[in-house]
Write an enzyme that holds these catalytic residues in place. Sequence first.
Site, PDB file in Angstrom:
ATOM      1  N   THR A 144     105.976  -4.378 -12.204  1.00 41.68           N
ATOM      2  CA  THR A 144     105.930  -4.494 -13.672  1.00 41.68           C
ATOM      3  C   THR A 144     107.313  -4.884 -14.218  1.00 41.68           C
ATOM      4  O   THR A 144     107.411  -5.393 -15.322  1.00 41.68           O
ATOM      5  CB  THR A 144     105.487  -3.153 -14.305  1.00 41.68           C
ATOM      6  N   ASN A 199     109.302  -7.069 -12.556  1.00 43.65           N
ATOM      7  CA  ASN A 199     109.628  -8.432 -12.110  1.00 43.65           C
ATOM      8  C   ASN A 199     109.442  -9.494 -13.197  1.00 43.65           C
ATOM      9  O   ASN A 199     109.927 -10.619 -13.064  1.00 43.65           O
ATOM     10  CB  ASN A 199     108.828  -8.811 -10.861  1.00 43.65           C
ATOM     11  N   TRP A 200     108.757  -9.146 -14.315  1.00 44.35           N
ATOM     12  CA  TRP A 200     108.622 -10.107 -15.425  1.00 44.35           C
ATOM     13  C   TRP A 200     109.981 -10.442 -16.034  1.00 44.35           C
ATOM     14  O   TRP A 200     110.119 -11.441 -16.734  1.00 44.35           O
ATOM     15  CB  TRP A 200     107.715  -9.546 -16.524  1.00 44.35           C
ATOM     16  N   ASP A 242     111.475  -6.719   0.416  1.00 43.99           N
ATOM     17  CA  ASP A 242     112.657  -7.107  -0.350  1.00 43.99           C
ATOM     18  C   ASP A 242     113.561  -8.039   0.462  1.00 43.99           C
ATOM     19  O   ASP A 242     113.584  -7.962   1.691  1.00 43.99           O
ATOM     20  CB  ASP A 242     113.420  -5.834  -0.749  1.00 43.99           C
ATOM     21  N   ARG A 259     116.092   2.352  -2.186  1.00 44.34           N
ATOM     22  CA  ARG A 259     115.442   2.898  -3.375  1.00 44.34           C
ATOM     23  C   ARG A 259     113.946   2.592  -3.347  1.00 44.34           C
ATOM     24  O   ARG A 259     113.497   1.750  -2.575  1.00 44.34           O
ATOM     25  CB  ARG A 259     116.064   2.395  -4.680  1.00 44.34           C
ATOM     26  N   ILE A 260     113.229   3.286  -4.229  1.00 46.70           N
ATOM     27  CA  ILE A 260     111.773   3.221  -4.212  1.00 46.70           C
ATOM     28  C   ILE A 260     111.224   2.244  -5.246  1.00 46.70           C
ATOM     29  O   ILE A 260     110.104   1.755  -5.126  1.00 46.70           O
ATOM     30  CB  ILE A 260     111.207   4.647  -4.473  1.00 46.70           C
TER      31      ILE A 260
END
Length: 249
Positions: A73, A75-76, A27, A201-202
């Site tokens: 999923t 990131n779209w 990140d 966060r995960i």
Amino acid sequence: MAVTDEKRLSAPDAVQNGPRHVAIIMDGNGRWAQRRGRPRLFGHHAGAKRVREVVEACPDLGVKYVTIFAFSTENWKRTQVEVAGLMSLFRRYITKEARALADEGVRVRFIGDRVRLDRKLVLLMDELEEMTSGNDRVHLTIALNYGSRDEVARATKRLAQDVAAGKLDPEKVDEETLPKYLDTCVLPDPDLVIRTSGEARISNFLLWQSAYAEYEFIETLWPDFTAAELARLVKDYGKRDRRFGAVKL
Ligand code: FPP
């Protein structure tokens, strides 16, 4: 001691009790670029360049498996320009890096749902998996269009199909069953999960698999992450007392 463990500990900098599997949430690319007054994709390109150094550092540290979160999923939901730029980066990355990864003894796998990815990219992914399938020095897994909840839903669907087809007795379903249907079925669970950029966060990454993992949330933005920082985190992990819910007597 298993033969594989002996091999691991004979590596020059291998850490006693170090993690066998490190998973990384890469990140901070966007902020890294923003701080330089550049577009977000500039940060993603800089981030992609860090992957090789990190993967190549693993064998000497005794890390056999490294799994990186490249595209979720969720990131779209980013702008069309950023999504298209990332997809093009993944295609270029695979094309450019394939030879070096294969020659370095890296076995590459992809996890995530391929259905929504473009055909050209999926073909490149298949080719790279095939080309590196005989390698065993380090196992690199790239999570691409991956989300843990999506993975569990897809796994559950296949499990239900096997029950419906009479191949699986529902009475025999236990916590060893579901992992066999996950995208990660051939991988050990991660021991250490690292997230860069200061967020704690995960984000839907390896939820089932990381039930007993140790976590490191570090301030470094991904494009600034180095092999030296990985080595430090691996060594710190070696000092941790992992009890898996038990009590040490
Ligand atoms: C998160 O940073 C990063 C991503 C969504 C993409 C990760 C992709 C790479 C590191 C590039 C390439 C990887 C491979 C395997 C070629 P962010 O954009 O959310 O950063 P921000 O939180 O600072 O905005």
